[in-house]
Design a protein around this motif. Structure first.
Motif, mmCIF file in Angstrom:
data_model
loop_
_atom_site.group_PDB
_atom_site.id
_atom_site.type_symbol
_atom_site.label_atom_id
_atom_site.label_comp_id
_atom_site.label_asym_id
_atom_site.label_seq_id
_atom_site.Cartn_x
_atom_site.Cartn_y
_atom_site.Cartn_z
ATOM 1 N N LEU A 19 0.814 -1.219 0.000
ATOM 2 C CA LEU A 19 0.000 0.000 0.000
ATOM 3 C C LEU A 19 0.848 1.271 0.000
ATOM 4 C CD1 LEU A 19 -2.780 -1.128 2.488
ATOM 5 C CD2 LEU A 19 -2.921 -0.971 -0.012
ATOM 6 N N GLU A 20 2.151 1.135 0.127
ATOM 7 C CA GLU A 20 3.074 2.279 0.123
ATOM 8 C C GLU A 20 2.641 3.384 1.083
ATOM 9 O OE1 GLU A 20 3.964 3.581 -3.858
ATOM 10 O OE2 GLU A 20 5.224 1.823 -4.186
ATOM 11 N N ALA A 21 2.491 3.023 2.332
ATOM 12 C CA ALA A 21 2.081 3.987 3.349
ATOM 13 C C ALA A 21 3.233 4.924 3.696
ATOM 14 C CB ALA A 21 1.631 3.248 4.611
ATOM 15 N N THR A 22 2.880 6.158 4.010
ATOM 16 C CA THR A 22 3.869 7.119 4.493
ATOM 17 C C THR A 22 4.010 6.946 6.008
ATOM 18 O OG1 THR A 22 2.226 8.833 4.942
ATOM 19 C CG2 THR A 22 3.198 8.789 2.716
ATOM 20 N N GLN A 23 5.051 7.557 6.572
ATOM 21 C CA GLN A 23 5.220 7.494 8.022
ATOM 22 C C GLN A 23 4.013 8.112 8.725
ATOM 23 O OE1 GLN A 23 10.057 7.539 8.387
ATOM 24 N NE2 GLN A 23 8.989 9.236 9.268
ATOM 25 N N ARG A 24 3.484 9.187 8.168
ATOM 26 C CA ARG A 24 2.324 9.847 8.772
ATOM 27 C C ARG A 24 1.112 8.910 8.779
ATOM 28 N NH1 ARG A 24 1.652 14.586 10.336
ATOM 29 N NH2 ARG A 24 3.359 15.487 9.153
ATOM 30 N N GLU A 25 0.875 8.229 7.670
ATOM 31 C CA GLU A 25 -0.256 7.288 7.607
ATOM 32 C C GLU A 25 -0.065 6.147 8.596
ATOM 33 O OE1 GLU A 25 -1.929 7.313 3.085
ATOM 34 O OE2 GLU A 25 0.122 6.551 3.341
ATOM 35 N N ILE A 26 1.152 5.653 8.692
ATOM 36 C CA ILE A 26 1.442 4.570 9.629
ATOM 37 C C ILE A 26 1.193 5.037 11.059
ATOM 38 C CG2 ILE A 26 3.292 3.140 10.588
ATOM 39 C CD1 ILE A 26 4.438 2.996 7.694
ATOM 40 N N ALA A 27 1.661 6.240 11.375
ATOM 41 C CA ALA A 27 1.462 6.787 12.723
ATOM 42 C C ALA A 27 -0.024 6.905 13.053
ATOM 43 C CB ALA A 27 2.148 8.151 12.849
ATOM 44 N N GLU A 28 -0.801 7.429 12.119
ATOM 45 C CA GLU A 28 -2.243 7.577 12.346
ATOM 46 C C GLU A 28 -2.919 6.224 12.498
ATOM 47 O OE1 GLU A 28 -3.698 10.027 9.138
ATOM 48 O OE2 GLU A 28 -2.548 11.771 9.826
ATOM 49 N N PHE A 29 -2.576 5.268 11.632
ATOM 50 C CA PHE A 29 -3.220 3.960 11.669
ATOM 51 C C PHE A 29 -2.895 3.201 12.957
ATOM 52 C CE2 PHE A 29 -3.557 -0.587 10.594
ATOM 53 C CZ PHE A 29 -4.885 -0.616 10.185
ATOM 54 N N LEU A 30 -1.642 3.290 13.405
ATOM 55 C CA LEU A 30 -1.225 2.559 14.609
ATOM 56 C C LEU A 30 -1.394 3.370 15.892
ATOM 57 C CD1 LEU A 30 2.052 0.867 13.286
ATOM 58 C CD2 LEU A 30 -0.253 -0.131 13.475
ATOM 59 N N ASP A 31 -1.944 4.581 15.776
ATOM 60 C CA ASP A 31 -2.113 5.471 16.932
ATOM 61 C C ASP A 31 -0.790 5.698 17.665
ATOM 62 O OD1 ASP A 31 -4.883 5.914 16.614
ATOM 63 O OD2 ASP A 31 -5.354 4.033 17.635
ATOM 64 N N LEU A 32 0.239 6.016 16.883
ATOM 65 C CA LEU A 32 1.551 6.312 17.436
ATOM 66 C C LEU A 32 1.941 7.736 17.064
ATOM 67 C CD1 LEU A 32 3.458 3.028 16.470
ATOM 68 C CD2 LEU A 32 2.529 3.634 18.717
ATOM 69 N N ASP A 33 2.861 8.294 17.830
ATOM 70 C CA ASP A 33 3.429 9.596 17.525
ATOM 71 C C ASP A 33 4.307 9.455 16.289
ATOM 72 O OD1 ASP A 33 6.007 11.487 18.057
ATOM 73 O OD2 ASP A 33 4.169 12.407 18.835
ATOM 74 N N LEU A 34 4.328 10.475 15.455
ATOM 75 C CA LEU A 34 5.126 10.460 14.239
ATOM 76 C C LEU A 34 6.607 10.204 14.540
ATOM 77 C CD1 LEU A 34 4.927 10.732 11.182
ATOM 78 C CD2 LEU A 34 5.143 13.192 11.447
ATOM 79 N N ASN A 35 7.102 10.750 15.645
ATOM 80 C CA ASN A 35 8.504 10.529 16.024
ATOM 81 C C ASN A 35 8.763 9.067 16.392
ATOM 82 O OD1 ASN A 35 9.322 13.201 15.626
ATOM 83 N ND2 ASN A 35 8.624 13.780 17.674
ATOM 84 N N GLN A 36 7.780 8.429 17.027
ATOM 85 C CA GLN A 36 7.928 7.010 17.340
ATOM 86 C C GLN A 36 8.059 6.193 16.052
ATOM 87 O OE1 GLN A 36 4.224 6.821 19.691
ATOM 88 N NE2 GLN A 36 5.432 5.774 21.256
#
Length: 152
Positions: free
Chosen positions: A61-78
């Motif tokens: 799905l070629e997710a961006t870090q931002r999309e991954i952070a939102e989907f996993l409910d994590l901070d972008l820095n994490q």
């Protein structure tokens, strides 16, 4: 390995009102699954969060870090730290996105897919153990209901 989840006897206190609390039930199910997953993932020097990022990188799905952070409910820095670690290990890479060339997609490497497939097979066995009290149709239905409650 210890007793299977299916061998566990329902505790007496499950008859209390809280025994029907969705949050408690989901939390206990997650905790039991997490314990099983951690044993498998530790053999690969991974944790659940990093494996979740690797799984998304393997999704195509070629997710961006931002999309991954939102989907996993994590901070972008994490997520950035998790991606850095996986990238350092040669399991994922940042590439120009197909949908937006200015953004970087997180994709798996061939080695990342190989490791992911090996771990996924072992985790599937753990999930079967955890849900052994349910028939196959009930497992499918449970997953459908959870997805519906979250996203539909």
């Amino acid at each position: 390995m210890g007793p299977l989840i299916a061998d566990v006897v329902t505790p007496r206190l499950a008859a209390a009102e809280i025994g029907n609390d969705v949050g408690l039930l989901l939390g206990k199910l997650h905790a039991a699954g997490s314990a099983l997953n951690k044993r498998i993932l530790s053999d690969f020097r991974l944790r659940e969060r990093s494996f979740s990022v690797l799984t998304l990188a393997c999704s195509g799905l070629e997710a961006t870090q931002r999309e991954i952070a939102e989907f996993l409910d994590l901070d972008l820095n994490q997520v950035a730290g998790l991606v850095d670690d996986l990238e350092h290990r040669g399991l994922v890479e940042r590439v120009p996105g197909q949908r937006n060339r200015r953004s970087r997609a997180i994709v798996s490497t061939q080695e990342g897919r190989r490791i992911h497939n090996k771990i996924r097979a072992e985790l599937d066995v753990c999930e079967q153990q955890q849900l052994a009290r349910l028939c196959d149709d009930e497992v499918v239905h449970l997953k459908q209901l959870l997805r519906k409650a979250l996203w539909c």
